[in-house]
Structures are given as C-alpha cells and as structure tokens.
Write a protein that holds these residues in place. Structure first.
Motif, PDB file in Angstrom:
ATOM      1  N   ASP A 229       0.841  -1.197   0.000  1.00  0.00           N
ATOM      2  CA  ASP A 229       0.000   0.000   0.000  1.00  0.00           C
ATOM      3  C   ASP A 229       0.879   1.250   0.000  1.00  0.00           C
ATOM      4  OD1 ASP A 229      -1.871   1.967   0.282  1.00  0.00           O
ATOM      5  OD2 ASP A 229      -2.614   1.329   2.240  1.00  0.00           O
ATOM      6  N   PHE A 230       0.934   1.922  -1.151  1.00  0.00           N
ATOM      7  CA  PHE A 230       1.703   3.157  -1.280  1.00  0.00           C
ATOM      8  C   PHE A 230       0.791   4.353  -1.543  1.00  0.00           C
ATOM      9  CE2 PHE A 230       5.158   0.147  -2.323  1.00  0.00           C
ATOM     10  CZ  PHE A 230       6.153   0.646  -1.492  1.00  0.00           C
ATOM     11  N   GLN A 231      -0.463   4.246  -1.124  1.00  0.00           N
ATOM     12  CA  GLN A 231      -1.423   5.309  -1.414  1.00  0.00           C
ATOM     13  C   GLN A 231      -0.975   6.659  -0.849  1.00  0.00           C
ATOM     14  OE1 GLN A 231      -5.450   4.496  -0.203  1.00  0.00           O
ATOM     15  NE2 GLN A 231      -6.144   6.575  -0.596  1.00  0.00           N
ATOM     16  N   LYS A 232      -0.539   6.673   0.406  1.00  0.00           N
ATOM     17  CA  LYS A 232      -0.127   7.937   1.026  1.00  0.00           C
ATOM     18  C   LYS A 232       1.082   8.532   0.314  1.00  0.00           C
ATOM     19  CE  LYS A 232      -1.912   6.968   5.657  1.00  0.00           C
ATOM     20  NZ  LYS A 232      -1.570   6.786   7.096  1.00  0.00           N
ATOM     21  N   GLU A 233       2.024   7.661  -0.071  1.00  0.00           N
ATOM     22  CA  GLU A 233       3.222   8.148  -0.756  1.00  0.00           C
ATOM     23  C   GLU A 233       2.877   8.722  -2.131  1.00  0.00           C
ATOM     24  OE1 GLU A 233       4.491   5.352   2.376  1.00  0.00           O
ATOM     25  OE2 GLU A 233       2.936   5.318   0.833  1.00  0.00           O
ATOM     26  N   ARG A 234       1.963   8.065  -2.833  1.00  0.00           N
ATOM     27  CA  ARG A 234       1.529   8.580  -4.138  1.00  0.00           C
ATOM     28  C   ARG A 234       0.857   9.941  -3.984  1.00  0.00           C
ATOM     29  NH1 ARG A 234       1.549   4.687  -8.144  1.00  0.00           N
ATOM     30  NH2 ARG A 234       1.562   2.508  -7.437  1.00  0.00           N
ATOM     31  N   GLU A 235      -0.038  10.031  -3.007  1.00  0.00           N
ATOM     32  CA  GLU A 235      -0.761  11.288  -2.788  1.00  0.00           C
ATOM     33  C   GLU A 235       0.203  12.414  -2.437  1.00  0.00           C
ATOM     34  OE1 GLU A 235      -3.600  10.403   0.220  1.00  0.00           O
ATOM     35  OE2 GLU A 235      -4.986   9.358  -1.137  1.00  0.00           O
ATOM     36  N   LEU A 236       1.218  12.099  -1.635  1.00  0.00           N
ATOM     37  CA  LEU A 236       2.196  13.110  -1.257  1.00  0.00           C
ATOM     38  C   LEU A 236       2.973  13.590  -2.478  1.00  0.00           C
ATOM     39  CD1 LEU A 236       3.515  14.714   1.001  1.00  0.00           C
ATOM     40  CD2 LEU A 236       5.049  12.778   1.408  1.00  0.00           C
ATOM     41  N   CYS A 237       3.362  12.659  -3.333  1.00  0.00           N
ATOM     42  CA  CYS A 237       4.086  13.032  -4.554  1.00  0.00           C
ATOM     43  C   CYS A 237       3.224  13.921  -5.448  1.00  0.00           C
ATOM     44  CB  CYS A 237       4.507  11.781  -5.323  1.00  0.00           C
ATOM     45  SG  CYS A 237       5.909  10.896  -4.613  1.00  0.00           S
ATOM     46  N   HIS A 238       1.978  13.530  -5.658  1.00  0.00           N
ATOM     47  CA  HIS A 238       1.100  14.300  -6.544  1.00  0.00           C
ATOM     48  C   HIS A 238       0.792  15.678  -5.956  1.00  0.00           C
ATOM     49  CE1 HIS A 238       0.680  11.143  -9.413  1.00  0.00           C
ATOM     50  NE2 HIS A 238       0.108  10.300  -8.565  1.00  0.00           N
ATOM     51  N   THR A 239       0.671  15.753  -4.629  1.00  0.00           N
ATOM     52  CA  THR A 239       0.441  17.052  -3.986  1.00  0.00           C
ATOM     53  C   THR A 239       1.634  17.976  -4.198  1.00  0.00           C
ATOM     54  OG1 THR A 239      -0.978  16.073  -2.285  1.00  0.00           O
ATOM     55  CG2 THR A 239       0.002  18.209  -1.788  1.00  0.00           C
ATOM     56  N   ARG A 240       2.830  17.441  -4.038  1.00  0.00           N
ATOM     57  CA  ARG A 240       4.031  18.260  -4.207  1.00  0.00           C
ATOM     58  C   ARG A 240       4.263  18.637  -5.666  1.00  0.00           C
ATOM     59  NH1 ARG A 240       8.370  15.278  -0.090  1.00  0.00           N
ATOM     60  NH2 ARG A 240       7.242  15.780   1.839  1.00  0.00           N
ATOM     61  N   LEU A 241       3.841  17.776  -6.580  1.00  0.00           N
ATOM     62  CA  LEU A 241       4.009  18.083  -8.005  1.00  0.00           C
ATOM     63  C   LEU A 241       3.120  19.246  -8.444  1.00  0.00           C
ATOM     64  CD1 LEU A 241       4.243  14.482  -9.489  1.00  0.00           C
ATOM     65  CD2 LEU A 241       5.969  16.287  -9.722  1.00  0.00           C
ATOM     66  N   LYS A 242       2.058  19.512  -7.682  1.00  0.00           N
ATOM     67  CA  LYS A 242       1.136  20.601  -8.040  1.00  0.00           C
ATOM     68  C   LYS A 242       1.613  21.960  -7.546  1.00  0.00           C
ATOM     69  CE  LYS A 242      -2.934  17.586  -8.031  1.00  0.00           C
ATOM     70  NZ  LYS A 242      -4.220  17.262  -7.357  1.00  0.00           N
ATOM     71  N   ILE A 243       2.649  21.966  -6.713  1.00  0.00           N
ATOM     72  CA  ILE A 243       3.135  23.243  -6.157  1.00  0.00           C
ATOM     73  C   ILE A 243       3.718  24.120  -7.269  1.00  0.00           C
ATOM     74  CG2 ILE A 243       4.830  24.300  -4.610  1.00  0.00           C
ATOM     75  CD1 ILE A 243       4.570  21.886  -2.812  1.00  0.00           C
TER      76      ILE A 243
END
Length: 243
Positions: A229-243
C-alpha cells in the motif's frame, strides 16, 4: 483498545469505532500467516468487586483495584485456551512471542525482574505446548545481554533508545525475513527517505523530476508486489508536483 484514534465526543461513535476495529482484527487474524505478541509485564490490576483483570482503570479510584503479579500458570492457562482457539481456525498460524525490554519500575528493579521472569517462563511453557506454531524472539535478551549499557536507553532509563530499537529490528529482520522481504524493505525505505528530503526549491523543475522518479519507483515496486500500500506516498508526490 483505548488509543486516541477511537476518541469521539459521542459515546456511541467511540464504541462503534472500537467494535469496528475488533471485528476487522477478528476477521484478519484467521487469514494471517503470522501473529506477533509482546508481553510487557505480569503485574495487573484486578477489580475488587468483580475479580476481573482490567486493561484500563478509566480514572476510577485505585482503591477499587488490587495490584498483583500473575503466576506462570495463570498466563499459560489463558494463552493455551487462546492459541487453541486460533489454531483450530487457522492451523498454519505461526505465533512469535517477545518480552518487552521496557522496564516497569513502579515496584522497583527487583520486582521488574521477577515480573519479566514470569513472562519468560510462561512463553517457554507455551512453546513446549505448541512446538510447531509458537516461537520466541529474544528482544529482551538482546537489549539486556548484548547491548548491556545505559547508553542504549532513553533519558528516562526505562525505554530503549532509538539505536537499541534499530538494533533489535535489524536482528529480527535477519532472523525472520526472507531475502525477498529484506529487498522489499530496502526499496520501501529508499522511497521513504527520498520523500523525507526537504528541497530548497520545492517548485523547481529539478525537484519535480525528482518526484517523478519516486513515482516511477513506487510503480515498479507495486507492479511486482500489488499488495503493498503506497497510497499515502503517491498522494504526497502528486500534492508536491502541483506546487
């Protein structure tokens, strides 16, 4: 089951959360291959008017309870019953016992040693009763006999330090995990460390490429092991990519 995660202003909601977690654990345990149980102390609180051992006094007066040390026979009797029930439903279950190296010093160091001795003897009896299913990992002995120094304890001199915890984890990993599992842990740790990196310029293209590489690593690892389960890690990456 008194962790803050279950807290709610409404009693019914708190009870619902607790019962939901119990039901989930009940369902999961019969599908599990391994169960890890840690004994901490043989000292217990027994409610005087019921004779029942309680897990939490809920801020009731200490006068309502008797504090005593369990016997080896009491622990073995309860856990023989528990393990027999589990193994009747899940015969392949492997149970690994440990004894916590955390000191329970309220009654003094000698009483703590007596308490731990009771636990160690109980585990030994359980191993003899279930030789194919019950095992012991010596976390207690690793801290007290191999590390043997107060520098491996935290400032309170009760809890093991982070260095000691890491040492025990490494010994446990090498003893209990397959080479494939160790490789998964190493790759997962690499992803965790990469995400913990704090960039000087979070909006830069360079950092976005860095995040993209992390996503690729997650995808590759998840492709090989879909149950991770890497859901949190994926979400963190996508959140940072939107900055």
């Amino acid at each position: 089951m008194h962790h803050g995660d279950f807290s709610s202003p409404l009693a019914d909601e708190t009870l619902k959360r607790i019962n939901g977690r119990i039901a989930g654990a009940h369902e999961q345990i019969f599908r599990s291959a391994c169960l890890l149980l840690t004994f901490g102390t043989s000292w217990v609180y027994e409610q005087k008017n019921t004779g029942r051992i309680v897990g939490n006094c809920h801020k009731l007066s200490e006068k309502e309870f008797t504090r005593r040390r369990l016997t080896v026979d009491e622990i073995v009797s309860d856990y023989v019953s528990l393990l027999s029930g589990l193994l009747a439903r899940n015969s392949g279950l492997k149970v690994i016992f440990t004894v916590s190296p955390i000191r329970h010093v309220r009654e003094g160091m000698h009483a703590n040693q007596l308490s731990k001795s009771v636990l160690l003897l109980a585990v030994d009896r359980l191993q003899a009763a279930f030789p194919e299913n019950v095992f012991y990992f010596p976390a207690y002995e690793l801290v007290l006999d191999e590390l043997r120094d107060y520098r491996f304890y935290a400032e309170d001199m009760v809890h093991p330090s982070e260095v000691a915890a890491q040492y025990v984890w490494e010994r446990f990993s090498s003893a209990c995990f397959s080479p494939e599992t160790l490789q998964i842990i190493e790759e997962s740790e690499n992803i965790r460390r990469a995400l913990a990196h704090k960039p000087f310029h979070p909006g830069s293209e360079e950092y976005k490429r860095f995040l993209g590489q992390i996503v690729l690593k997650i995808d590759r690892l998840n492709g090989k092991y879909p149950y991770l389960d890497f859901q949190k890690e994926r979400e963190l990456c996508h959140t940072r990519l939107k900055i």
